[in-house]
Design a protein around this motif. Structure first.
Motif, PDB file in Angstrom:
ATOM      1  N   UNK A 191      41.173  36.817  37.786  1.00  0.00           N
ATOM      2  CA  UNK A 191      40.743  36.567  38.821  1.00  0.00           C
ATOM      3  C   UNK A 191      39.861  38.134  39.379  1.00  0.00           C
ATOM      4  N   UNK A 192      38.690  37.983  40.428  1.00  0.00           N
ATOM      5  CA  UNK A 192      37.944  38.967  40.548  1.00  0.00           C
ATOM      6  C   UNK A 192      37.709  38.894  42.189  1.00  0.00           C
ATOM      7  N   UNK A 193      37.648  40.037  42.584  1.00  0.00           N
ATOM      8  CA  UNK A 193      37.092  40.202  44.315  1.00  0.00           C
ATOM      9  C   UNK A 193      36.611  41.269  44.535  1.00  0.00           C
ATOM     10  N   UNK A 194      35.741  41.275  45.040  1.00  0.00           N
ATOM     11  CA  UNK A 194      34.454  42.573  45.545  1.00  0.00           C
ATOM     12  C   UNK A 194      35.008  43.002  47.182  1.00  0.00           C
ATOM     13  N   UNK A 195      35.159  43.983  47.618  1.00  0.00           N
ATOM     14  CA  UNK A 195      34.814  44.348  48.985  1.00  0.00           C
ATOM     15  C   UNK A 195      34.295  45.367  48.684  1.00  0.00           C
ATOM     16  N   UNK A 201      35.882  46.916  43.340  1.00  0.00           N
ATOM     17  CA  UNK A 201      36.163  45.633  42.756  1.00  0.00           C
ATOM     18  C   UNK A 201      37.600  45.547  42.422  1.00  0.00           C
ATOM     19  N   UNK A 202      37.725  44.645  42.615  1.00  0.00           N
ATOM     20  CA  UNK A 202      39.258  44.170  41.980  1.00  0.00           C
ATOM     21  C   UNK A 202      39.630  42.843  40.825  1.00  0.00           C
ATOM     22  N   UNK A 203      40.366  43.262  39.877  1.00  0.00           N
ATOM     23  CA  UNK A 203      40.747  42.159  38.730  1.00  0.00           C
ATOM     24  C   UNK A 203      41.615  42.053  38.625  1.00  0.00           C
ATOM     25  N   UNK A 204      42.832  40.518  38.868  1.00  0.00           N
ATOM     26  CA  UNK A 204      44.205  40.749  38.931  1.00  0.00           C
ATOM     27  C   UNK A 204      44.187  39.928  36.957  1.00  0.00           C
ATOM     28  N   UNK A 205      45.601  39.813  36.671  1.00  0.00           N
ATOM     29  CA  UNK A 205      45.999  39.476  35.252  1.00  0.00           C
ATOM     30  C   UNK A 205      47.168  38.826  35.327  1.00  0.00           C
ATOM     31  N   UNK A 206      47.211  38.775  33.917  1.00  0.00           N
ATOM     32  CA  UNK A 206      48.063  37.985  33.580  1.00  0.00           C
ATOM     33  C   UNK A 206      49.392  38.657  33.497  1.00  0.00           C
ATOM     34  N   UNK A 207      49.029  39.833  33.196  1.00  0.00           N
ATOM     35  CA  UNK A 207      49.745  40.934  33.036  1.00  0.00           C
ATOM     36  C   UNK A 207      50.379  41.307  34.317  1.00  0.00           C
ATOM     37  N   UNK A 208      50.773  40.646  34.736  1.00  0.00           N
ATOM     38  CA  UNK A 208      51.630  40.699  36.242  1.00  0.00           C
ATOM     39  C   UNK A 208      50.665  41.801  37.064  1.00  0.00           C
TER      40      UNK A 208
END
Length: 421
Positions: A191-195, A201-208
């Motif tokens: 997943x990605x999200x922007x402010x 930029x925020x990135x979420x991962x399966x690496x927790x």
């Protein structure tokens, strides 16, 4: 990963962190938008003239207020990600291609040899894509030829990664990882999200973890070990709040403190949800007043910001896992493994399932919503849905449409204890 964990909707593969990248090769995409003759474009049942998209005139009174107005089917892989900006639609699949559509016709495409595209987000002229190899790519259309997209960056860059690798003594004591590992995701970016306001930029991962990147120079400025299982969704919202949802069954709230150029960090605030069923999707209303989470038991929970994020209720409309969520105006859209999209109308804190959009023959994996037109009588939205049936569908939805169908679905006992999405 909990016992009995399942990776739904994704090809099985073994993943290892790599220090190399196609950045050593030509930085331009190796994809040509001109498919060879006999390209596997399938005709849609809503598309009698054989063109990729078939759109009804949304001003036509014969067009249903809430309903299907277009469909595209390609035999090139499951659709995992969507992003819409103006008249452009970006679609990502496990074919590694990102296709660009303009006014419902194929406009361009680009490709990265880095696995399926799990997330797409657009910021002005830049397109950010999250990949299976744990990296984010940045793309931009050529000023001379807008149909040609080229890659202008990779997060983290190979140079930045190797630079950190040359200094192994720099260690994150909490995680016992070198800085080189700290700046790179070691599993799929989900997943990605922007402010936009602060340029993050925020990135979420399966690496927790979720990581925070400066958009000005694309450097990783923070890595947060957020959960005990895969991060399936991250959303940055107003006043520096960040929400994360995980396969460990929790939704957490984080608050950004400090300044981007100095000692910026994200502080854990509270846990909104903690349960057995995996959290698979998050959405936040435009003004941040409501936070929504979808879970693998088919339920959508929501919280009310003005009540200090107190739990506002649960929306029961799906038989199987909720895989994606989107909020627009007074509406909330939930796509599910049951192949349906529920349209929820919010009035105050009350939510009603005003429509159920059916037509996909596989799980609905992603959603994108844009304003269709201004009207004195109603706000109408164009809703794009991507599915594991390899199709993208386009829907027209009005906030003032009459209730077409309400659902009463029995509770589903088949819960997925832990899942990556």
């Amino acid at each position: 990963m909990r016992e009995g964990a399942r990776r739904l909707s994704d090809p099985n593969f073994s993943f290892q962190c790599s220090d190399t990248d196609e950045e050593f090769n030509d930085r331009h995409s190796d994809f040509s938008g001109n498919e060879p003759e006999g390209s596997p474009m399938m005709k849609s049942p809503w598309n009698p003239d054989g063109t990729p998209w078939s759109m009804s005139n949304l001003d036509d009174s014969s067009c249903p207020m809430n309903g299907l107005v277009g469909s595209l089917v390609r035999e090139e892989g499951h659709i995992y990600s969507l992003a819409a900006e103006g008249d452009l639609l970006y679609t990502g699949s496990d074919s590694k291609n990102v296709r660009v559509w303009k006014n419902m016709t194929e406009f361009s495409a680009f490709k990265s040899n880095s696995g399926l595209v799990k997330a797409i987000i657009v910021s002005g002229e830049k397109i950010f894509t999250g990949h299976h190899d744990g990296r984010v790519r940045v793309w931009k259309a050529s000023s001379k030829n807008p149909t040609h997209y080229h890659r202008i960056g990779t997060l983290p860059s190979v140079y930045g990664f190797f630079k950190c690798s040359m200094r192994p003594k720099i260690v994150d004591v909490r995680r016992k990882h070198t800085a080189a590992v700290w700046i790179k995701h070691c599993d799929v970016i989900s997943c990605l999200s922007l402010d936009q306001e602060v340029g993050l930029l925020y990135s979420g991962s399966w690496d927790r973890t979720f990581k925070v990147w400066k958009m000005s120079d694309w450097k990783c400025i923070e890595s947060v070990k957020a959960h005990d299982d895969a991060v399936n969704s991250v959303i940055s919202t107003v006043e520096g709040f960040v929400f994360t949802g995980s396969a460990d069954g929790s939704v957490k709230v984080w608050k950004r403190e400090g300044k981007v150029r100095k000692s910026l960090k994200h502080i854990f605030v509270k846990t909104l949800l903690n349960q057995e069923s995996a959290v698979t999707a998050l959405a936040v209303s435009l003004n941040g007043a409501f936070v929504y989470s979808g879970t693998s038991d088919g339920i959508v929970n929501f919280w009310v910001r003005e009540n200090q994020l107190a739990h506002g209720g649960a929306l029961n409309g799906h038989k199987l896992a909720v895989l994606c969520l989107s909020a627009a105006g007074s509406l909330v859209f939930s796509g599910s493994a049951d192949k349906m999209i529920c349209v929820w109308k919010r009035e105050g804190v009350m939510h009603t399932c005003m429509s159920v959009l059916t037509g996909h023959t596989g799980p609905v994996k992603c959603l994108a919503v844009v304003r269709e037109m201004e009207s004195t009588t109603a706000r109408r939205w164009k809703v794009y849905s991507g599915s594991l049936d390899k199709s993208i569908k386009v829907w027209s939805v009005s906030e003032l449409a009459p209730v077409m169908q309400q659902m009463s679905v029995p509770s589903n006992g088949n819960q997925i204890r832990s899942a990556k999405y």
